[in-house]
Design an enzyme around this catalytic site. Structure first.
Site, PDB file in Angstrom:
ATOM      1  N   ARG A  66       1.444  -1.261  -0.320  1.00  0.00           N
ATOM      2  CA  ARG A  66       0.146   0.242  -0.281  1.00  0.00           C
ATOM      3  C   ARG A  66       0.783   1.406  -0.060  1.00  0.00           C
ATOM      4  O   ARG A  66       0.473   2.741  -0.799  1.00  0.00           O
ATOM      5  CB  ARG A  66      -0.899   0.359   0.905  1.00  0.00           C
ATOM      6  N   LYS A 173       2.467 -20.910   6.180  1.00  0.00           N
ATOM      7  CA  LYS A 173       1.451 -21.446   7.212  1.00  0.00           C
ATOM      8  C   LYS A 173       1.101 -20.404   7.915  1.00  0.00           C
ATOM      9  O   LYS A 173       1.558 -19.002   7.878  1.00  0.00           O
ATOM     10  CB  LYS A 173       2.682 -22.659   8.966  1.00  0.00           C
ATOM     11  N   HIS A 203       9.371 -23.544   6.211  1.00  0.00           N
ATOM     12  CA  HIS A 203      10.441 -23.462   6.454  1.00  0.00           C
ATOM     13  C   HIS A 203      11.603 -24.715   6.878  1.00  0.00           C
ATOM     14  O   HIS A 203      12.652 -24.748   6.885  1.00  0.00           O
ATOM     15  CB  HIS A 203      11.178 -22.463   7.176  1.00  0.00           C
ATOM     16  N   LYS A 207      15.219 -26.436   5.737  1.00  0.00           N
ATOM     17  CA  LYS A 207      16.850 -26.419   6.866  1.00  0.00           C
ATOM     18  C   LYS A 207      17.854 -27.971   6.178  1.00  0.00           C
ATOM     19  O   LYS A 207      17.064 -29.088   6.188  1.00  0.00           O
ATOM     20  CB  LYS A 207      16.896 -26.707   8.340  1.00  0.00           C
ATOM     21  N   GLU A 241      10.821 -23.008  22.257  1.00  0.00           N
ATOM     22  CA  GLU A 241      11.210 -21.443  22.323  1.00  0.00           C
ATOM     23  C   GLU A 241      11.443 -20.617  23.217  1.00  0.00           C
ATOM     24  O   GLU A 241      10.828 -20.833  24.061  1.00  0.00           O
ATOM     25  CB  GLU A 241      10.192 -20.336  21.383  1.00  0.00           C
ATOM     26  N   HIS A 265       4.944 -28.126  11.808  1.00  0.00           N
ATOM     27  CA  HIS A 265       6.389 -29.105  12.070  1.00  0.00           C
ATOM     28  C   HIS A 265       6.750 -30.107  12.840  1.00  0.00           C
ATOM     29  O   HIS A 265       7.453 -30.627  11.875  1.00  0.00           O
ATOM     30  CB  HIS A 265       6.874 -27.542  12.622  1.00  0.00           C
ATOM     31  N   LYS A 363       6.138 -21.791  24.581  1.00  0.00           N
ATOM     32  CA  LYS A 363       7.021 -20.516  25.008  1.00  0.00           C
ATOM     33  C   LYS A 363       7.640 -20.378  26.127  1.00  0.00           C
ATOM     34  O   LYS A 363       6.682 -21.066  26.824  1.00  0.00           O
ATOM     35  CB  LYS A 363       6.505 -19.039  24.081  1.00  0.00           C
TER      36      LYS A 363
END
Lengths: 512, 386
Positions: A66, A173, A203, A207, A241, A265, A363
């Site tokens: 935009r 995803k 992704h 790897k 994570e 994943h 997480k």
């Protein structure tokens, strides 16, 4: 003239393995160029490919957003991103080659006129750069906008291939939020693109280590004989994570760890770990094996006993005090979104019957790590006294996906001294020690595969649907509880229920 | 960390290495041994290039330096760093030890992994017959380092053995990739080709030879002032495919019916070339074919076959190597070689086209094929006959 064409390029020789695969001339159209992903991953990957000589001389990059930018503004934006994030050193001549093909189209995703302008820009590039009408569309935008963009691409004729060349579309995803929405998404995509032209980027699959998993399993003789329920006791697949949602609770709400990570994943990693040997590594055969094993995966029969979910509470992690999920900005009081999910699945096959696969993702766990660990059975007889082997655990084969990619083998060894005392030791293979520190980024590989039209590393609709079939019953069960997930302190390995869940089977989580 | 050992021997070096490793606590994930034959004056450059290559291919780097010292002695330095993968062993050979460099290097090879030998300059005419070259699966030379690169390349071609490569060939990779991609996009029969580059430019000559060996058409060579190859033209019925590079950095790329485009085509430095070289550890057949064409094309005559005496010598050397390095367990090919050698069969003419066994080239397996002796080609044949 027909006689002058040849079949098979005489300069190509299968033995000439120095020659890299260079993509054919094409235009890459990026939607959502202002996003983080585009800036930190995609643009640098494009440059790195060019720098390695893998992009064709006729290559065009079109940004669509935009912002009121001219071509030069966009080019300088790409330039900045490349300077900051590219893996390979900056070279002026490579940049010049790339920048000649950079264009920007200012427009709205839902305005038909913007697409007409986009079509004109692509046409111009086709003429100027000889891109032969080959176009790839990278949708780096929220999934809610996919439908709008796809419909407009279709309406404006941008997805049509009647004038020659190929059209491909790349999406990231999440591929839906449950089975029915995944089907809907596919419906939308298939109105404009045939299924072989849809590239779903996970992704993780780009790897090097994930590909190395295939090499480890199928290029070697010593692992396959023990890769079954005779020797393997259970498998743990972890993706942890250390970060939280970082003030984006409103975005994360309704998604949660299971949808965000396990559905794609972890189930892909499970498929690669558990599948049988494919006949060959081409896309069809690889996918066939993955689908076969995924369709044999049983969702937890007793979700109350074999699943766990959690939500991080305030705490100390890595020496810093962090807030809990409920205190994150944009948190809705009614939210039942989990930031930690764990579940046990079983695979109904001769190879894996009786071997549970434990998956967990979360997480604000102590550290960032992704790994697949095969825990082996205990030796049936130990010719030592019980005290000798007190410290002896299970043998384990661990494939570390990130960071510090590699393989660890854990086995018992004698502690030096006159006593017979046996303790676990690690034997380590570090991918980065034996090979390069400059192995290509996952996005580099995946982007090149898209441009080459080489699909083995991309999951297809069937795999996506199988993933939801496994996860949907769990998600339904959690939704039916109508209560928020159990809290766990930030910087710990998940809620107590996750530990209870695996302890019920007489096992424990590995500390990765 | 640098450890210096003077008046030493290889077991002392091995001990020091082991101690240093455990002190650093790094695991050994080294994938190959790279032997570099360096001279005192080119040492720094070779060291830097090999270090760069070691970044992508962590290796044990063995630098062999022959000094002008008269006393028989071996001095060594071990370099280990926390930020660099791999390890460096510098061996300085003086006096008579210089003549027995293989006895020093052999104990330094990593167990069971490939060995690459690199001569940054002053390579022997027949790398495969060289006393250190024989220890290696791959031998890398660089014709550009000699006064007459084209002559040097021709000498390599005459003595080529499987596993040899010259960086002249590596310098062509990006060009070759572009030309191949051009024919992918424009699949037309090529009628003739022209390679333009300075008169004494070895890569240009090798490029012409490669094109001729692949396309089976006349390839002419035209002079220019460089730098390096300045253009390659493929004539097709529909027009010319031209890749031209005037400045050694950026090329223009033209295909009939398509707009002219520019493409980055840099002359790569030695570090990058070496890194590419280490990526493949098996023999390069395409290069061998191009070399063979180099000798026959364009009025050059086939060199006289090598005298038989030389072959015998090579055979003996190969036998010595098998004995020295020890046949790797399970290497059937090596066993066959040893058997053939013990039978002392008359050699057959050497051939560059070795059988396409799927990458089973092991250490010893490669060794006899590495010199120009025909032992390997001969061995399976004689087995079949018996």
């Amino acid at each position: 003239m027909a006689d002058d064409r040849f079949s098979g390029n005489p300069l190509r020789d299968p033995n000439d393995r120095r020659l890299p695969r260079i993509a054919g001339p094409c235009v890459l159209v990026m939607f959502g160029v202002t996003g983080d992903l585009a800036r930190k991953k995609l643009m640098p990957a494009v440059y790195d490919l060019a720098n390695r000589g893998l992009l064709p001389p006729g290559f065009g990059l079109v940004g669509f957003a935009r912002r009121e930018w001219a071509d030069e503004d966009f080019a300088s934006r790409v330039h900045e991103a490349v300077r900051e994030y590219a893996r390979t050193p900056f070279r002026e001549e490579v940049w010049r080659q790339l920048s000649e093909g950079i264009r920007f189209v200012q427009g709205n995703l839902d305005e038909e006129s913007s697409y007409a302008e986009l079509a004109a820009t692509i046409d111009e590039l086709d003429q100027l750069r000889g891109t032969n009408g080959n176009h790839a569309f990278y949708l780096s935008i929220p999934p809610g906008l996919f439908e709008t963009v796809i419909q407009n691409l279709n309406r404006s004729g941008l997805s049509a291939t009647d004038r020659g060349g190929w059209r491909r579309v790349v999406i990231e995803k999440p591929f839906g939020h449950d089975l029915s929405s995944a089907k809907e998404l596919n419906q939308v995509l298939s109105t404009a693109f045939p299924s072989k032209s849809v590239f779903r980027i996970d992704h993780y699959l780009g790897k090097e280590t994930v590909q190395n998993l295939l090499a480890l399993r199928f290029a070697n003789e010593m692992f396959e004989p023990v890769w079954n329920n005779h020797y393997v006791d259970h498998v743990q697949i972890t993706m942890a994570e250390d970060i939280g949602v970082g003030g984006r609770a409103s975005y994360y709400d309704g998604i949660g760890a299971a949808r965000d990570v396990i559905q794609n994943h972890l189930l892909q990693l499970l498929a690669l770990t558990a599948m049988d040997e494919p006949i060959s590594f081409d896309a069809t055969n690889l996918r066939r094996e993955k689908q076969k094993v995924l369709s044999a995966v049983l969702p937890p029969k007793r979700p109350d006993l074999h699943t766990a979910r959690g939500r991080y509470a305030a705490g100390w992690t890595g020496g810093r005090h962090v807030v809990g999920y409920v205190e994150e900005e944009g948190f809705k009081a009614t939210s039942t979104t989990e930031t930690f999910a764990a579940l046990r699945v079983d695979i109904d096959s001769r190879r894996w019957a009786g071997v549970p696969f434990y998956l967990r993702a979360g997480k604000r766990l102590p550290r960032r790590v992704t790994e697949i660990a095969l825990g082996f059975r205990k030796a049936p007889h130990l010719p030592f006294t019980a005290t000798d082997t007190l410290d002896l655990g299970r043998n384990a084969l661990v494939m570390r996906i990130q960071p510090d990619e590699g393989v660890t083998l854990r086995f018992g060894a004698k502690v030096p001294g006159s006593q017979m005392e046996i303790r676990d030791v690690n034997m380590d293979f570090g991918y980065g020690d034996s090979f390069t520190e400059s192995s290509p980024e996952a996005y580099e590989r995946l982007l090149l595969d898209v441009l080459l039209g080489d699909p083995p590393l991309f999951p297809q609709q069937e795999e996506v649907e199988l993933g939801w079939q496994i996860l949907d019953p769990v998600l339904d069960y959690w939704a039916s509880l109508k209560s928020p997930p159990e809290d766990y302190e930030s910087g710990t390995w998940g809620p107590a229920s996750a530990h209870e869940m695996i302890a019920r089977d007489g096992r424990a989580w590995r500390r990765p | 960390m640098i450890i210096t050992l003077t008046h030493t021997d290889t077991s002392e070096i091995a001990n020091a290495l082991l101690k240093a490793r455990s002190r650093l606590g790094s695991a050994s994930g080294l994938v190959l041994t790279l032997i570099v034959s360096a001279e005192q004056r080119s040492f720094a450059k070779a060291y830097a290039a090999a270090q760069t290559a070691a970044r992508e291919h962590p290796c044990r780097l063995v630098l062999v330096v022959k000094t002008s010292g008269k006393t028989d002695r071996l001095d060594a330095e071990i370099h280990l760093a926390e930020d660099v993968p791999g390890e460096v062993i510098v061996l300085r050979l003086s006096g008579e030890v210089r003549e027995h460099s293989d006895s020093v290097v052999l104990p330094m090879l990593l167990p069971d992994s490939p060995v690459v030998m690199w001569w940054p300059a002053n390579a022997p005419d027949a790398p495969g017959d060289d006393v250190l070259g024989q220890l290696a699966d791959r031998r890398i030379t660089d014709a550009a380092s000699s006064a007459d690169p084209i002559k040097a390349l021709e000498v390599r071609a005459m003595h080529h053995s499987a596993g040899d490569t010259d960086l002249t060939w590596t310098r062509l990779t990006l060009w070759r990739a572009l030309l191949t991609a051009a024919l992918d996009q424009y699949p037309m029969r090529v009628l003739s080709a022209t390679v333009v580059g300075p008169r004494n430019n070895a890569p240009a000559d090798l490029m012409a030879a490669w094109l001729e060996s692949r396309l089976k058409v006349t390839v002419s060579r035209k002079p220019s002032s460089g730098p390096g190859i300045t253009s390659v033209l493929l004539e097709t019925p529909g027009g010319d495919i031209v890749i031209a590079r005037e400045d050694g950095k950026t090329a223009s790329y033209a295909i009939p019916g398509q707009p002219r485009r520019t493409v980055a085509l840099k002359r790569r430095d030695i570090n990058e070339l070496l890194t590419e070289e280490l990526r493949r550890l098996d023999a390069d057949d395409v290069y061998a074919a191009a070399l063979a064409t180099l000798l026959t094309r364009d009025g050059r005559t086939m060199p006289k076959p090598e005298p038989v005496r030389k072959r015998k010598e090579a055979g003996a050397i190969a036998a010595a190597r098998v004995a020295k390095t020890g046949a790797r367990a399970g290497s059937r090919k090596a066993a066959r070689v040893a058997e053939a050698l013990s039978r002392q069969e008359p050699p057959l003419p050497a051939s560059h086209s070795h059988p396409h066994e799927p990458h089973t080239h092991g250490h010893v397996a490669n060794a006899p094929a590495a010199d120009s002796s025909p032992v390997v080609e001969n061995a399976p044949a004689s087995e079949k006959a018996s």
